[in-house]
Each structure stands twice: as structure tokens, then as C-alpha cells.
Design an enzyme around this catalytic site. Structure first.
Site, mmCIF file in Angstrom:
data_model
loop_
_atom_site.group_PDB
_atom_site.id
_atom_site.type_symbol
_atom_site.label_atom_id
_atom_site.label_comp_id
_atom_site.label_asym_id
_atom_site.label_seq_id
_atom_site.Cartn_x
_atom_site.Cartn_y
_atom_site.Cartn_z
ATOM 1 N N ASP A 123 8.840 -29.022 7.491
ATOM 2 C CA ASP A 123 10.266 -29.320 7.660
ATOM 3 C C ASP A 123 11.153 -28.144 7.275
ATOM 4 O O ASP A 123 12.354 -28.147 7.582
ATOM 5 C CB ASP A 123 10.662 -30.529 6.793
ATOM 6 N N CYS A 152 44.806 -17.677 -16.050
ATOM 7 C CA CYS A 152 45.149 -18.231 -14.747
ATOM 8 C C CYS A 152 44.197 -17.667 -13.692
ATOM 9 O O CYS A 152 43.356 -16.816 -13.999
ATOM 10 C CB CYS A 152 46.599 -17.943 -14.378
ATOM 11 N N CYS A 167 43.771 -13.940 -13.206
ATOM 12 C CA CYS A 167 42.921 -13.270 -14.197
ATOM 13 C C CYS A 167 41.470 -13.227 -13.718
ATOM 14 O O CYS A 167 40.805 -12.189 -13.834
ATOM 15 C CB CYS A 167 42.984 -14.003 -15.530
ATOM 16 N N CYS A 180 3.465 1.882 2.712
ATOM 17 C CA CYS A 180 4.753 1.184 2.583
ATOM 18 C C CYS A 180 5.771 2.077 1.878
ATOM 19 O O CYS A 180 6.937 2.159 2.272
ATOM 20 C CB CYS A 180 4.580 -0.109 1.780
ATOM 21 N N ASP A 228 12.983 -36.722 8.921
ATOM 22 C CA ASP A 228 11.531 -36.698 9.057
ATOM 23 C C ASP A 228 11.004 -38.105 8.762
ATOM 24 O O ASP A 228 11.705 -38.915 8.145
ATOM 25 C CB ASP A 228 10.964 -35.667 8.076
ATOM 26 N N CYS A 276 0.846 -1.190 0.000
ATOM 27 C CA CYS A 276 0.000 0.000 0.000
ATOM 28 C C CYS A 276 0.885 1.244 0.000
ATOM 29 O O CYS A 276 2.113 1.154 0.107
ATOM 30 C CB CYS A 276 -0.921 0.014 1.228
ATOM 31 N N ASP A 299 10.680 -33.351 3.688
ATOM 32 C CA ASP A 299 9.996 -33.155 2.413
ATOM 33 C C ASP A 299 8.791 -32.233 2.497
ATOM 34 O O ASP A 299 8.189 -31.918 1.477
ATOM 35 C CB ASP A 299 9.543 -34.504 1.842
#
Length: 796
Positions: free
Chosen positions: A691, A83, A86, A20, A487, A17, A687
């Protein structure tokens, strides 16, 4: 002199809004050096006038206010790097460009990943690289980039061939001498052969050395240019001071052969480097360019770029699936091995999800498109692999610091070598040749290649088997892991539970199943899917769901018809709630048998239990073997689940996990991980959305690819299929990759630590030094390529 003021346009995300915008304005104006700040809520842009060095402070101020500055990423191909020093110089040049937040230059892949504020201007970045003495271009098409690399490789091969042809006759007398054949080319012939090698074929070294000097830096080319020029100049000097008819001691072969050997080494090195990037090219090759779109029953051939979400495509047996989507008609077995690493074809019935790039097996499929372009699974995989291969491991920072001072240090050592030999009474000829040998054998290439080639090879082979390593830092952390927290549902178990029994308080199973199914219809939770599948199997009609919200760690709440319902764990039950004694007793029996329990609650004015649901879930095949492999490596295994004690104990006992915790909320999981981290290096495997906090809190997060996007975005390693054997495999390939990095760095440091003193002592000729220097880089890259032979089955 007043400070230079510049104008910044910052794209802001997170504004909801106009207030903000005002808050961000006030925050920006408080930053020292800001003379003006205007935030446009409509365009989501902040226009700021401030000191030229204010960008970090402005970004920090926006972050502190609770918003963020949008970043864009750009990939540049860098040419001319020879190298590690560089790559450091290119990084510093790009980092000075206004708006650049981070830069990663990978010497092995010759790529620069640049993160900028707002929309980057490639021309500004390219100009910065050009000013540093190199060439850059934006990578928009990897096929074009690979084509240009092949053209450059052909040019290198041609130059190498001419150098070898011209240098070999100069080397021939040295090769024949051990056989008693004393033969020497005339000075004119030697000069005629060496001059084009030195100044035409070797012109690249002079150009690169001059650019380095202009940038007040040093690189490998400077060492080669100085060393070979000294050999060539010494030869001319010796020739000029020799009386007519005499045979001078010339060193044309040293300058020409050194350049030829270095070109051979660079050619082999570049070929090997391209092999380390083969994983991305293999993934890119999975993208079909055309698809068969079905419109009102009519099939037409279209470009992939023309497809939109919701479009239907037809895929015949043997064809590659062009898009991510859902099967709307037909069924078939699909080969996803190059995407997930799953060796066996996967059966795809009606409604199954398919991934673009997989190969259709034995049946025609109609697929509705659900993701295209950058949002497809294959595109995300490629992006993850590119990010990992382009990122720098923390150990590389030490190498960068060493490389920055390496060339100046070698020049000093070469000068000291010259002075010491002269002070010991040696001739100018001897002193100069020993000094040249120091310049030739010392090369930072091996140091610069040690880490990125191993990272590229390791992450590439891991991706081939369905293990996506998100960043190079994860490789370093993974090899120290000594505790794994797992888990249960979807990680150790299949994540496809089914209803074992339904206990309805009023005795009507159909009614409570219909209410639970309506409440869970839009949820992706495994238990929700089990309820919906049971409703479908029993032909139970589902009433429309009015409203719903997730209760983290507890379940779900929503309105079905005029009833407000809750479905989830025991935490939904309030004290004093009337629950029939026989239901409580049955719950205790089911829980002790290892069933997962969920309660359906009427959450009206007088909350009451409507039903008890008991679910059963199978332990994954291979879970016990995977746990045993982890334990054999002295890695502690801990089970952490939101499920009940009985279910957790059943799984823990079956798999040999001594430590388990049940009934854990998401916050409990992250707290447990943090406590373990005080004495251990912890990996978290999960998963689900619940978690994600624990995955973020762990030293290393490992997400099962069969889980949610939130988990996969949070984790450092994603397993593209639900095979739990990939957990020890992921730790194994990370450990092997880190071992290769350390091994490469050891040999690179030892090579220089031994080679430079030998050259300074006069024990190495420039020709032998050049061969050794070229060989060092080839050995480092070749050692990294051994990782490509790794297979998950080789994990011990």
C-alpha cells in the site's frame, strides 16, 4: 572583490563502493563555484571547497547523483519572543547559518526545529539567535526545559502582581467617577506609582524594542514602549507646565495600567500555551526511569538506559511496562489506552508484543527487549507529535508575511493619526493620546498564535486517542477530502485470516501444508501467518528454508530442501500449466463464496500446481458504521485490493461500497489513486508494504498502526490501533483543527481591522485599548483549547 570561499564537510549516505565516491566527486566538481572536492568512501564524507552560498547546489548535486546528504535535527528553546514578527526574525537569523537546510520557529511553543547538514554545532546556532536579540539554548532534557518554563512563569506572575498593585490606585479614580465620587491622587503620588511600572517592571519592553531596532525590525514591544513612553512623557509635560497649586490632566494611569494589562494578558496567554503542549508532557510521563532486569533468574533494579536489546525484564501487576518487547513468560491484560487510545485492556499471552509505557494488569510478565531509546514506539510517537506541533501549516505563510510588515504599518498609522488630529485643530494632548491608543491596541500576537496553538491542541488531543498526525500540512489537506480509497485486508477486515480449506493435488494435506509453512515461516504477511499457525495447530514439522524472495503483488518464491516452490496469487500460474479440472472448479466455487485463494506451485523444470489454499477473513466490527459516517459527509468510498473479485465483492456488498477493484498490484493501486486525484481530493487508507506507493501518491495517506513500518512512514496520519472508526475520527479532528485555525485568523484580523480605526478615531482610550489587546491573544489561545474537549465519539 573575489567571492568568499569556505570549506564544507558533507556526510554522504548511500555509497556502496569506491566507484560511488568517484561519481560523487565528479558531480560535485561540476557545481559552479566549487574549487575542490574529495570524497572519502571509508569515512563517508565529502570535503568541498566552494563559495559560501553553494550549500543548496552541493546538496542538489549529491541528490541528483543518486545519493543523499545526511541531515541532523536540533531543537532549541527560544526566549524573548513576544509576537509573530519575532519568530520570523529568529527564523531568518538561523537560516543564514552555514549548513542549515530548514528552520521552523513555533511562536506558541517557543521552540525552533533546525535541520542541518552533518553534525550541527549548537553554539553557532545559539550565537545566531543571540545576535538577533533573543536567547536560545539546546533542548536535551524536556523535564529541565519544563522546569525552566515554570520558573519563568513564576517570575512573570510576580512581575504581574507588582504591576497590578501599583497601577490599581491610578485606575481607582476612573472607576469611582461613575458613582459621583471625584477623587484624584496628587501628581507626586501618581508619578511614584507609575515610574517603577514604566521603567522597572516595563524594562523588558524597552530591552526587546531596542534589540528589534538594532535588527532593523519591529515587534509588539516596540509598539508598547513607544505608546506607554508617550503617555508617561505627556504626563510629565502636563505636570511641568501647570502652575503651582493647579491640578494637571495627567495620563500616568494610561502608561501604568496598559503595562499591567499587557502583563496579565501575556501571563494568561503563556499558561494557555503550556496547556496546548500537555499532550507531549503526558506522553513523556509514560516513560519509566527504572526497570527490573532478570539475569540468570536473579532480579535487579536498573536504569532504563542500562538495558540492551535481548535483555529480559520482569513486570509485576500494576507496573508500567518499561520497554518494547515480547512476552517470554506469563500472560496478562495490558492497558495501552494512553498509547493507542484503546479504552479496554488488551490480552497479552506468550509471544505477544508489548509497548513500553503501557500498564500491566493482572499477571506477572517476563519481557524480552526488542526496542530501546529512540527506536521504541513511545519515542517515535513523541517525535511524531513534536514534529507536527513544531511544523507550520501552509496557511501560516500568509500570516508570516503579514506579521513582517505589521509593526512598521502600525507605526505609520499612528503617525498619520497624530498628524490628522493636529490638522483638524485638536490639541497635542488629544492627538497624542489617540496615537498612543493606536499603538497599544495593534498587536501581532493574536495573528502569530492563531495557527500554532490550534495545531498543538488538535494534534495533541488526536494523539491521546491513537491518531498520530505527522505534519501540520496534513491538517489542511484532510479537511478537503472527498474520496477515500481503502485497502481490504488489515484495513476493512481483521487482517487475521485463517485457512478454510486445503485442496492437495496429490491428496496429502500434511505434506503441502508443511511445504507452504516452510516457505512462509519468515514472512509477516497475514496469509503467511495463517499458514504457519495452521502448521502449529496440526503439529506439522517445518523443513528449513534455504533461500527466498518476495514477488511483489504475486507472492513468495524459495527453496525448501531440493525443491523450488512458489506460493501466492493466481498470477503465479503460467499459461498452459497443468491444473486438474476439479481444482479449477473448486477454486471458482471458493472464490465466488468470497474466499481468498493462494496457490502452491512446484517451480522446477516442469512447473505444476501442488495445492490450493482457501482463506477466510472477518470484516472488522464497526466497519459498516465507519463507511456510513464517511458517506454521510459526502465522502466517496472506494475499495482497492490485490485479492480476487469474489472476496472483494463480498466485502464491498457487506459494507455498502459501490466502487471496488480487485486483483490490483501495488503499481495499479497508485495509478488508481492518481486517476482519482484528477477530479477529487483523495485519502488512501492501508496497512501493508504493497500500500506504500498508493499512500505516497494520495493527497493524504492514512496508515493503520497494526500494519507495517513502511506504510506508517509513508503516511501523513497513523492510526495507532486497527479500529476503522478512527478513519472518520481522524478526518473529523483535522477538519475541526483547520476550522479553529481559520476562526482564530478571522478574529485576529477582524480585531485589528476594527480596533485600529476606533482607536485612531478617538473612540478608545489607551487603557481600554490595552485591555482589548491583551484580551485578543487570550481569546485566540482559549478558542484553540476548546479542541482539547474533542472525543472520537463526537464525530458526526
Amino acid at each position: 572583490m573575489p567571492p568568499i570561499t569556505t570549506h564544507f564537510n558533507l556526510p554522504i549516505t548511500g555509497m556502496t563502493c569506491a566507484s560511488c565516491a568517484g561519481r560523487i566527486e565528479r558531480t560535485l566538481r561540476a557545481v559552479p563555484g566549487v574549487s575542490k572536492a574529495i570524497v572519502n568512501f571509508a569515512t563517508e564524507q565529502a570535503h568541498v571547497e566552494a563559495r559560501a552560498d553553494s550549500m543548496p547546489a552541493l546538496i542538489h548535486a549529491v541528490d541528483k547523483a543518486g545519493y543523499s546528504v545526511m541531515n541532523e535535527r536540533l531543537e532549541l528553546a527560544i526566549e524573548g519572543m513576544t509576537c509573530a514578527s519575532c519568530s520570523g526574525r529568529v527564523e531568518r537569523a538561523l537560516a543564514k547559518v552555514s549548513g542549515v537546510r530548514s528552520v521552523n520557529v513555533n511562536f506558541a511553543s517557543e521552540r525552533a526545529l533546525v535541520e542541518m547538514v552533518g553534525l550541527p554545532d549548537p553554539e553557532v546556532l545559539i550565537q545566531a539567535v543571540n545576535d538577533a536579540g533573543y536567547t536560545a539554548r539546546e533542548i536535551t532534557d524536556r523535564q529541565t526545559s519544563d522546569y525552566r518554563a515554570r520558573i519563568r512563569g513564576n517570575s512573570e506572575r510576580t512581575a504581574m502582581g507588582f504591576a497590578i498593585a501599583l497601577a490599581f490606585p491610578l485606575l481607582l479614580p476612573m472607576l469611582l467617577e461613575p458613582f459621583g465620587i471625584h477623587w484624584m491622587l496628587s501628581p507626586w503620588v501618581q508619578a511614584s506609582l507609575a515610574t517603577p511600572v514604566q521603567f522597572l517592571i516595563g524594562a523588558r519592553f524597552y530591552v526587546a524594542a531596542w534589540k528589534a531596532l538594532k535588527a532593523r525590525s519591529g515587534n509588539m514591544d516596540l509598539l508598547i514602549a513607544v505608546g506607554t513612553t508617550a503617555s508617561y512623557g505627556l504626563s510629565l509635560y502636563q505636570w511641568a507646565r501647570t502652575p503651582e497649586g493647579g491640578m494637571p490632566h495627567l495620563y500616568f494611569e494610561a502608561s501604568a495600567v496598559v503595562i499591567a494589562l499587557i502583563l496579565v494578558g501575556k501571563y494568561l496567554e503563556n499558561r494557555a500555551k503550556r496547556q496546548t503542549a500537555g499532550a507531549i508532557r503526558a506522553l513523556e510521563a509514560l516513560r519509566p526511569e527504572r526497570a527490573t532486569q532478570v539475569i540468570d533468574g536473579v532480579e535487579c533494579d536498573v536504569a532504563i538506559s542500562a538495558l540492551r536489546l535481548g535483555d529480559v525484564v520482569s513486570v509485576l501487576p500494576g507496573e508500567r511496562i518499561p520497554v518494547d518487547g515480547e512476552v517470554t513468560d506469563g500472560e496478562s491484560h495490558v492497558d495501552e489506552s494512553l498509547i493507542t487510545g484503546e479504552s479496554m485492556p488488551v490480552f497479552k499471552p506468550f509471544g505477544a508484543k508489548v509497548t513500553g509505557g503501557a500498564i500491566n494488569g493482572n499477571g506477572r510478565l517476563l519481557i524480552r527487549t526488542t526496542a530501546i531509546g529512540a527506536e521504541s514506539v513511545l519515542a517515535k510517537i513523541i517525535r511524531l507529535v513534536e514534529d507536527a506541533q513544531g511544523a507550520k501549516a501552509p496557511i501560516q505563510r500568509l500570516v508570516d508575511k503579514v506579521s513582517a510588515v505589521f509593526v512598521p504599518l502600525v507605526l505609520v498609522i499612528a503617525l498619520i493619526t497624530l498628524i490628522v488630529w493636529l490638522s483638524l485643530g485638536a490639541s497635542w494632548e488629544t492627538a497624542l493620546i489617540n496615537s498612543v491608543a493606536v499603538l497599544v491596541i495593534a498587536c501581532p500576537c493574536a495573528l502569530g498564535l492563531a495557527t500554532p496553538t490550534a495545531i498543538m491542541a488538535g494534534t495533541g488531543v488526536a494523539a491521546r486517542y491513537g491518531i498520530l498526525i505527522k505534519d501540520a500540512e496534513a491538517v489542511e489537506r484532510a479537511h478537503n477530502i472527498n474520496a477515500v480509497v481503502l485497502d481490504k485486508t488489515g484495513t476493512l477486515t481483521t487482517g487475521r485470516p485463517r485457512i478454510a480449506s486445503v485442496i492437495a493435488v496429490n491428496g496429502d494435506e500434511q505434506e503441502v501444508l508443511a511445504l507452504a509453512g516452510a516457505l512462509q515461516a519468515g514472512s509477516e504477511h497475514p496469509l503467511a501467518r495463517a499458514v504457519v499457525e495452521a502448521c502449529r495447530a496440526r503439529a506439522v514439522g517445518l523443513a528449513p528454508l534455504a533461500t527466498s524472495r518476495i514477488l511483489p503483488g504475486k507472492g513468495i518464491e524459495g527453496s525448501v530442501g531440493n525443491r523450488r516452490l512458489k506460493f501466492g496469487s493466481r498470477r503465479l500460474l503460467s499459461p498452459g500449466m497443468n491444473i486438474p479440472a476439479y481444482v479449477i472448479k473448486q477454486a471458482q466455487v471458493l472464490e465466488s463464496d468470497g474466499h481468498t485463494l493462494s496457490w502452491l506451485v512446484d517451480a522446477g523444470d516442469r512447473p505444476k500446481v501442488l495445492a490450493l489454499f482457501a482463506f477466510t477473513d472477518q470484516i472488522k466490527a464497526g466497519a459498516a458504521v465507519a463507511i456510513r459516517k464517511l458517506q454521510e459527509r459526502n465522502i466517496e468510498c472506494h475499495l482497492l485490493t490485490g485479492d480476487n473479485v469474489g472476496s472483494a465483492k463480498l466485502v464491498a456488498d457487506a459494507l455498502g461500497i459501490a466502487d471496488f477493484r480487485a486483483g490490483a498490484l501495488p503499481a495499479d493501486k497508485s495509478d488508481t489513486v492518481r486517476k482519482l486525484k484528477k477530479s477529487r481530493v483523495v485519502a488512501m487508507v492501508g496497512d501493508g508494504v504493497n500500500d506504500a506507493p498508493a499512500l505516497a501518491a494520495a493527497d493524504l495517506g492514512i496508515a493503520m498502526g497494526s500494519g507495517t513500518d513502511v506504510a506508517m512512514h509513508t503516511a501523513s496520519i497513523t492510526l495507532m490501533r486497527g479500529d476503522i472508526m478512527l478513519i472518520p475520527a481522524a478526518l473529523e479532528i483535522s477538519r475541526k483543527t483547520y476550522f479553529k485555525i481559520r476562526q482564530n485568523l478571522f478574529w485576529a484580523f477582524i480585531f485589528n481591522a476594527i480596533g485600529i480605526p476606533l482607536a485612531a478615531s478617538g473612540l478608545l482610550s489607551p487603557v481600554i485599548a490595552g485591555a482589548a489587546m491583551a484580551l485578543s491573544s487570550v481569546c485566540v489561545v482559549g478558542n484553540a483549547l476548546w479542541l482539547k474537549t474533542w472525543k472520537p465519539g463526537t464525530a458526526r
